[in-house]
Enzyme design. Sequence first.
Site, PDB file in Angstrom:
ATOM      1  N   ASN A 111       0.809  -1.230   0.000  1.00  0.00           N
ATOM      2  CA  ASN A 111       0.000   0.000   0.000  1.00  0.00           C
ATOM      3  C   ASN A 111       0.844   1.283   0.000  1.00  0.00           C
ATOM      4  OD1 ASN A 111       0.678  -0.661   2.611  1.00  0.00           O
ATOM      5  ND2 ASN A 111      -1.436  -1.069   3.247  1.00  0.00           N
ATOM      6  N   THR A 139       2.353  -8.483  -1.209  1.00  0.00           N
ATOM      7  CA  THR A 139       2.606  -8.438   0.236  1.00  0.00           C
ATOM      8  C   THR A 139       2.122  -9.729   0.858  1.00  0.00           C
ATOM      9  OG1 THR A 139       2.058  -7.471   2.376  1.00  0.00           O
ATOM     10  CG2 THR A 139       0.452  -7.120   0.660  1.00  0.00           C
ATOM     11  N   ASP A 141       1.308  -9.885   3.805  1.00  0.00           N
ATOM     12  CA  ASP A 141       0.337  -9.500   4.838  1.00  0.00           C
ATOM     13  C   ASP A 141      -1.112  -9.597   4.369  1.00  0.00           C
ATOM     14  OD1 ASP A 141       2.590  -8.943   6.279  1.00  0.00           O
ATOM     15  OD2 ASP A 141       2.426  -6.762   6.117  1.00  0.00           O
ATOM     16  N   MET A 185       4.138 -12.811  11.036  1.00  0.00           N
ATOM     17  CA  MET A 185       4.139 -11.385  10.702  1.00  0.00           C
ATOM     18  C   MET A 185       2.688 -10.952  10.440  1.00  0.00           C
ATOM     19  SD  MET A 185       7.465 -11.059   8.215  1.00  0.00           S
ATOM     20  CE  MET A 185       9.106 -10.809   8.893  1.00  0.00           C
ATOM     21  N   GLY A 186       2.517  -9.832   9.743  1.00  0.00           N
ATOM     22  CA  GLY A 186       1.176  -9.380   9.372  1.00  0.00           C
ATOM     23  C   GLY A 186       0.852  -7.950   9.788  1.00  0.00           C
ATOM     24  N   ARG A 187       1.773  -7.299  10.484  1.00  0.00           N
ATOM     25  CA  ARG A 187       1.556  -5.922  10.962  1.00  0.00           C
ATOM     26  C   ARG A 187       0.208  -5.786  11.677  1.00  0.00           C
ATOM     27  NH1 ARG A 187       5.048  -2.147   9.728  1.00  0.00           N
ATOM     28  NH2 ARG A 187       6.711  -2.656   8.252  1.00  0.00           N
ATOM     29  N   GLU A 242       2.147 -10.802  15.097  1.00  0.00           N
ATOM     30  CA  GLU A 242       3.076  -9.842  15.700  1.00  0.00           C
ATOM     31  C   GLU A 242       2.349  -8.573  16.180  1.00  0.00           C
ATOM     32  OE1 GLU A 242       5.931  -8.449  12.779  1.00  0.00           O
ATOM     33  OE2 GLU A 242       4.376  -7.745  11.425  1.00  0.00           O
ATOM     34  N   LEU A 295      11.626 -16.219   7.474  1.00  0.00           N
ATOM     35  CA  LEU A 295      11.410 -17.525   6.824  1.00  0.00           C
ATOM     36  C   LEU A 295      10.058 -17.580   6.120  1.00  0.00           C
ATOM     37  CD1 LEU A 295      13.677 -18.218   9.000  1.00  0.00           C
ATOM     38  CD2 LEU A 295      12.751 -20.529   8.976  1.00  0.00           C
TER      39      LEU A 295
END
Lengths: 403, 403
Positions: A111, A139, A141, A185-187, A242, A295
């Site tokens: 984005n 991404t 995410d 992950m993933g914000r 996260e 990873l």
Amino acid sequence: MKNCLIAQSGGPTSVINSSVIGVFEKNLTYKKFDSVYAGINGIEGILNENIVNLSEINKDIVCNLKYTPSSGLGSCRYKLENANSSKEEYIKLFELLSKYHIDTFFYIGGNDSMDTVNKLSIFGKEINSNIKFIGIPKTIDNDLDVMDHTPGFGSAAKFIATTALENSLDADVYNTKNVFIIESMGRDTGWLAASATIARINNRPVVDFIYIPEMPFDKVKFLYDVKKKLEVKNTVTIVVSEGLRDKDGKFISQMNSFGTDKFGHAQLGGVANYLKNLLKQSGVKKVRAVELSTLQRCSMHYASQRDIEEAYNLGEFALENCENIESGYMVAIKRVNNIPYESEVFTLSTSLVANKVKYFPKNWINSECNNVTDEAYEYTLPLIFGEPKIQYENGLPKYVKIK
Amino acid sequence: MKNCLIAQSGGPTSVINSSVIGVFEKNLTYKKFDSVYAGINGIEGILNENIVNLSEINKDIVCNLKYTPSSGLGSCRYKLENANSSKEEYIKLFELLSKYHIDTFFYIGGNDSMDTVNKLSIFGKEINSNIKFIGIPKTIDNDLDVMDHTPGFGSAAKFIATTALENSLDADVYNTKNVFIIESMGRDTGWLAASATIARINNRPVVDFIYIPEMPFDKVKFLYDVKKKLEVKNTVTIVVSEGLRDKDGKFISQMNSFGTDKFGHAQLGGVANYLKNLLKQSGVKKVRAVELSTLQRCSMHYASQRDIEEAYNLGEFALENCENIESGYMVAIKRVNNIPYESEVFTLSTSLVANKVKYFPKNWINSECNNVTDEAYEYTLPLIFGEPKIQYENGLPKYVKIK
């Protein structure tokens, strides 16, 4: 002479290079451009004239990038200033694009990068430039708005789910009550952690609890749920994002305060260890926490072949239809059918995606607020399909480096 | 009636179940035993009569274990007392073995488990029992004496090397000097960390430094080496063993003091983070540390097919030759030829392996004491060969649970 430029931006994915090769390889067929230039290290590198002509490199070497993970053209995290506050960089960039006879600039990113495409297209119109800016999404995410999913997500989901599957088997070998925690992950969004719901043995989910930022995290309920589950199971498996937050919206990981990146996003990490410590302090003796780190975004050896192909198709579509795609627009994936799975490429304005976030749907969260529903399972499963057609040499994947 | 018993002990590997299936499947052919019993959770479970008859379970389900990671029969970390200090458990165990008409007990494990096989065979001889105890090796650590390598090591090496390969590409995308550190398991030995030397792109190693317990770690030299390398490279990649020690033999990870396990082995971990902090404190801004944790020992989705087959062959050989193998002996792998690779099974006394450790050879360490030599490359490479012939269902490996 009419050339195009392609560059990559933001965090890498396993399949980000497939989109590059979709553009590059289809130009060999359609010959839309005399040369395909690559901007090394995204917009930041381009501003430093770090530009190479891919068409002058052995095409077999370039095409091997399709099955090489990570951003083969390098990347950056560079935010363009608003043109009305500072025009300098814009002018420099357009001069460089003219110098290389760039007709179309394909920018692959998330984005923030779509914001760059949007800004450049607006500035281009203002100065009556004919240079076209086209966005290609990526991404892990999966947080880009409007589209069904993003390239990179399926491969990361496949890795996360398989890691949950394999490591829950590993955790369960001793006759000792234990908790195994995986951090994804993933914000700010829970798509990646939620994807672990597809991990099944004998048709039963192996992940007991999934915690994502879209659920306000409640310490007391968490400890209660895990301890109750430990009464009936030997191993309790947990996957956590996260970006988990408490009911006041405060990041759980901010106990450690990691600061912010250049875009002002909080640098996250350490949630799994935080949960581990919570459990240990409340008397659970055996807890293992694993942070999947990079990873999950570069395990090409185990990417989803469907993800690789969809990323390629986006590049291919963008190249093939570049005359008809408006500047400031991007290509994206629409799911046409779920079973059997079918998808197609469509275009939309980057302004609809730039700086926006697509959250995990609230109605796909279970009533206990500690897992996701069957909708998440059905949504994710088709995206991980197929094993990657990698070339091996002596038992290791044959990756290339052209940067 | 004549039955056999098989059980697993110690830390799991990706291929430990292949040895079980080697025994089980070949008994279907050779019919050496009426039933193949499984002891659940190793010797500890057997003492609690946690024993199931594998021959009464659908054989297709059992055989699917061959491509399922982790100890499918469960495991334990249970140290038998010396028989001369406490005979109780020995007597109980032999009574149970008689009850189930066990003629041969196959025990799959590492050097502690081979100690168990050794002790039981000695006690058996003392009480004139005819029950035979045969050891089958396993450990990702590759630290068993006498044999060329252990089943489980090749698959872990393949995962570690590929992770180094993929993540060093990931780390290298930004135009920012950075250090990427991977921490492997391996206890007191460096075989696993050293295996990362096989990771290559364009025939060049991607790992810049490898630190193993067989090299005394020197902080000052470490910082000097890494900073010097950062002057000529964007990304410096490091692989480090959990069991790294300083020149006085003190574990680097003991700064955090994790205690010891039931065998008195120090519980290790956190070396990568320790190195990360060292670098940060000395001014290196961007450092990422990743602990591979249990992923390296259960990533069956990416196991070495050669490793799977060798583990299977050991079980097969033990079953086929059980009449001729002396009690207290074990099967093991001998490398007959390196290029083309060829191996065979031989037998040896567990007393040669029990409680011993095979260290990484000193003469395979480079003169700078920060990497390994070509010998390590040539030794490791053949062991990771081949992709696993896994059955997939909806894009995920189809694993089974029979415990």
